[in-house]
Design an enzyme around this catalytic site. Structure first.
Site, PDB file in Angstrom:
ATOM      1  N   TYR A 142       0.825  -1.210   0.000  1.00  0.00           N
ATOM      2  CA  TYR A 142       0.000   0.000   0.000  1.00  0.00           C
ATOM      3  C   TYR A 142       0.863   1.266   0.000  1.00  0.00           C
ATOM      4  CZ  TYR A 142      -4.715  -1.857   0.916  1.00  0.00           C
ATOM      5  OH  TYR A 142      -5.939  -2.470   0.820  1.00  0.00           O
ATOM      6  N   LYS A 189       2.982 -15.412   2.049  1.00  0.00           N
ATOM      7  CA  LYS A 189       3.196 -16.149   0.795  1.00  0.00           C
ATOM      8  C   LYS A 189       4.701 -16.422   0.712  1.00  0.00           C
ATOM      9  CE  LYS A 189       1.712 -17.788  -3.178  1.00  0.00           C
ATOM     10  NZ  LYS A 189       0.806 -18.940  -3.316  1.00  0.00           N
ATOM     11  N   ASP A 222      -3.089 -18.184   0.065  1.00  0.00           N
ATOM     12  CA  ASP A 222      -4.098 -18.829  -0.791  1.00  0.00           C
ATOM     13  C   ASP A 222      -4.807 -19.951  -0.016  1.00  0.00           C
ATOM     14  OD1 ASP A 222      -1.635 -20.133  -0.809  1.00  0.00           O
ATOM     15  OD2 ASP A 222      -1.679 -20.659  -2.933  1.00  0.00           O
ATOM     16  N   ASP A 246      -6.358  -6.956   4.177  1.00  0.00           N
ATOM     17  CA  ASP A 246      -7.494  -6.291   3.533  1.00  0.00           C
ATOM     18  C   ASP A 246      -8.389  -7.330   2.869  1.00  0.00           C
ATOM     19  OD1 ASP A 246      -9.048  -4.165   2.393  1.00  0.00           O
ATOM     20  OD2 ASP A 246      -8.035  -4.565   0.486  1.00  0.00           O
ATOM     21  N   ASP A 250     -12.360  -8.925   4.293  1.00  0.00           N
ATOM     22  CA  ASP A 250     -13.631  -8.918   3.543  1.00  0.00           C
ATOM     23  C   ASP A 250     -14.164 -10.342   3.432  1.00  0.00           C
ATOM     24  OD1 ASP A 250     -13.377  -6.164   3.047  1.00  0.00           O
ATOM     25  OD2 ASP A 250     -14.148  -6.381   1.002  1.00  0.00           O
TER      26      ASP A 250
END
Ligand code: IPM
Ligand code: MG
Length: 297
Positions: A142, A189, A222, A246, A250
């Site tokens: 970000y 990851k 993932d 983020d 959600d």
């Protein structure tokens, strides 16, 4: 007690949900003998319309002088599909997080027995879910170096983290875990990204030295996206970077059945900020259909 609260209603349904939260705060004042003084400030698209900036200095000053910040929502469709827009409402929120040093975003996810029928998932999978997402909020992709070279047709966003940025949020994750079920899952990851390997290395050493009593496990993002839906009850505290947090938060909002049920607290170096995780829901604005629970919580 007497407290100053910066009130940043923002865009879309922001003002509607804030209005309801103020009623609850009013009851709290009466019942417990507190006095809250509110200081409204513009942020987001409404601030761009009024001042040209998504985070005017006057708003930042209000926040710096406040004991807490209550934030509504940000975003306006007129900017979303314009890749050339120079100013964007979201810059107001990101600028505020950075300026206030709000490096940790805490997103608790629980299901409510009376609302469980709203979840699209099977009741036995989601009943009793109680997890906390600890999302790093002022670093990573970000805020890393970015650029768009229009002549050559390429663009990049850099994911940059330093050891001390990882350690300070890791500390919070372990402290919360100790108050809960004593388990932290680091989501990354690390099979692909160097930056994730830095997170794993840093968090592993930090935990061994400071929190040997807390269970630490690791999950690739993932896989975590799948596990969150398939076996959500396995999670206690999820520690992760800005972007992964983020996305996963959600996704996690599907567990209780509505984004309108998930609150968040952003904490860090100065005043803390409290906001729902949802956006400005422009299609619902003014229709009195927005769920105010996340803001109240
Ligand atoms: C959130 C939002 C923000 C983010 C947007 C509005 C910039 O999606 O708080 O989760 O990406 O952090
Ligand atoms: Mg988000």
């Amino acid at each position: 007690m007497k407290k100053n609260i910066a009130l940043l209603a923002g865009d879309g349904i922001g003002p509607e949900v804030i209005e309801q939260a103020l009623k609850v705060l009013g009851s709290i004042e009466k019942r417990f003998g507190h006095t809250f003084e509110y200081h409204p400030g513009d942020v987001g698209a409404v601030a761009i319309d009024n001042t040209g900036s998504p985070l005017p200095q006057a708003t930042l000053d209000i926040c710096l002088a406040a004991d807490a910040i209550l934030f509504g929502a940000i975003g306006d469709p007129k900017y979303d599909n314009d890749p050339n827009a120079k100013v964007r409402p979201e810059q107001g929120l990101l600028g505020l997080r950075k300026a206030m040093g709000l490096f940790a975003n805490i997103r608790p996810v629980t299901t409510y027995p009376t609302l469980i029928h709203l979840s699209p998932l099977k009741e036995e999978k989601v009943a009793g879910v109680d997890l906390l997402i600890l999302r790093e909020l002022t670093g990573g992709i970000y805020f890393g170096e970015k650029g768009w070279n229009k002549e050559e047709g390429h663009a990049f966003d850099t994911c940059f983290y330093q050891v001390d940025e990882i350690e300070r949020i890791a500390k919070l994750a372990f402290d919360y875990a100790k108050l809960r079920r004593n388990k932290v899952t680091l989501v990354d990851k690390a099979n692909v990204l160097e930056n994730s390997r830095l997170w794993r290395d840093t968090v592993t050493k930090y935990a061994a030295k400071n929190y040997p009593e807390v269970e630490l496990d690791f999950m690739f993002v993932d896989n975590a996206a799948m596990q969150l839906i398939q076996y959500p009850k396995q999670f206690d505290v999820i520690l992760t970077s800005n972007m992964f947090g983020d996305i996963l938060s959600d996704e996690a909002s599907v567990l209780p059945g509505s984004m309108g049920l998930l609150p968040s607290a952003s904490i860090g170096l100065r005043t803390s900020m409290f906001e729902p995780i949802h956006g400005s829901f422009p299609q619902g604005t003014g229709k009195n259909i927005a769920n105010q629970m996340a803001t109240i919580l």
